[in-house]
Design a protein around this motif. Structure first.
Motif: not given
Lengths: 66, 240
Positions: A12, A16-17, A19, B40, B43, B93-94, B97
């Motif tokens: 995951x 994400x990175x 994307x 995540x 980001x 999108x992130x 995820x």
């Protein structure tokens, strides 16, 4: 250097990175396309200037063609 | 001329973002609750904050356009909103995820933070459509500026209302209700936020320089060739 854990969570985080990276690369590709169009237009302007320096009026030439 | 300082800014952006993500993976501890998937956050959240600030900046530029009637402000607003839309796609999108990794769902419709961001995104998705639907350049710029101001004012109000709402699952990043973040996490987050903000400014300057160069080439073409092709076709983008 600590190794990245390759468990379930790693997929995951990597996704994400990726994307984010993909968005940046798409943006750069679109901007590169625009830059090449701009270069082409500049080339046309240079040619028109060269023709004008050689004694042709580019604007008049276009009228004749039309 | 238009890209003055762009190289320095780009280098600074690359350095800051590289430093931020190096800290994320090699220095910042894993979250006690979510573990590694919480990375995540560094980001997703800076991207969301910068996207929302970009929308607000678009509103401010729109207000400046309405005040001065100078087309350059409309262009500044257009580029800021356009870049924020791209970042907003990344946020959705992130976020999705992250939600799948942390909560086991790609999307939760009963979560105010997620739905409100989607509403903001969909609101701004109509910006380009609005611009394209108006042929007259002057009116297009004026109506788009009014939209940018109203939507830009909606963004912080929406954000404040959602933060006041009862949270279900989504954490409140900078709030005190959950006790805040440890020092390493906060420092890394702030560097990531600075890097994302620098990236936004760099890309904004880059696109502004590109659009100004196109406008200058068109003006030269019109002057030199008297060329009708130099006049821009109907487009959502402002022309100088």
């Amino acid at each position: 250097m600590p190794a990245l854990p390759l468990d379930e969570a790693g997929k995951y985080v990597a996704a994400a990175f990726l994307v984010f990276l993909a968005l940046l690369l798409i943006y750069v590709a679109i901007m590169a396309g625009r830059l090449s169009r701009l270069e082409r237009e500049l080339g046309e302007l240079h040619e028109a200037l060269d023709r004008r320096d050689a004694g042709h009026d580019p604007a008049r030439d276009r009228e004749h063609v039309a | 001329m238009h890209g003055k300082g762009l190289r320095t800014l780009a280098l600074l952006t690359a350095l800051t973002l590289t430093a931020a993500y190096a800290l994320v993976f090699f220095w910042t501890p894993n979250d006690a609750d979510q573990g590694f998937v919480q990375k995540i956050f560094y980001l997703h959240v800076p991207m969301a904050i910068v996207a929302l600030c970009g929308f607000v900046a678009g509103g401010i530029f729109g207000a400046m356009h309405l005040r001065t009637r100078d087309g350059r402000w409309d262009l500044r607003a257009y580029v800021a909103i356009h870049l924020s839309q791209i970042l907003a796609v990344g946020v959705l999108v992130t976020g999705s995820i992250w939600a799948k990794g942390a909560w086991g769902h790609w999307w939760l419709w009963d979560e105010p933070m997620l739905v409100s961001f989607l509403i903001v995104f969909l609101l701004y998705a109509t910006y380009q459509v609005l611009r394209f639907s108006i042929e007259d350049r002057e009116r297009q710029a004026r109506y788009a500026s009014v939209f940018a101001v109203l939507a830009g004012a909606f963004v912080p109000i929406n954000f404040a209302v959602v933060r006041m709402a009862e949270s279900y699952v989504h954490p409140r990043t900078l709030g005190t209700t959950t006790g805040g973040m440890p020092g390493e996490m906060m420092l890394t987050f702030l560097i990531a936020l600075a890097g994302m903000a620098l990236l936004f400014v760099t890309l904004w300057k880059y696109e502004m320089a590109s659009k100004n160069a196109v406008a200058e080439v068109r003006a030269l073409r019109l002057r030199l060739l008297g060329d009708d092709d130099a006049l821009p076709r109907r487009t959502a983008a402002p022309t100088l």
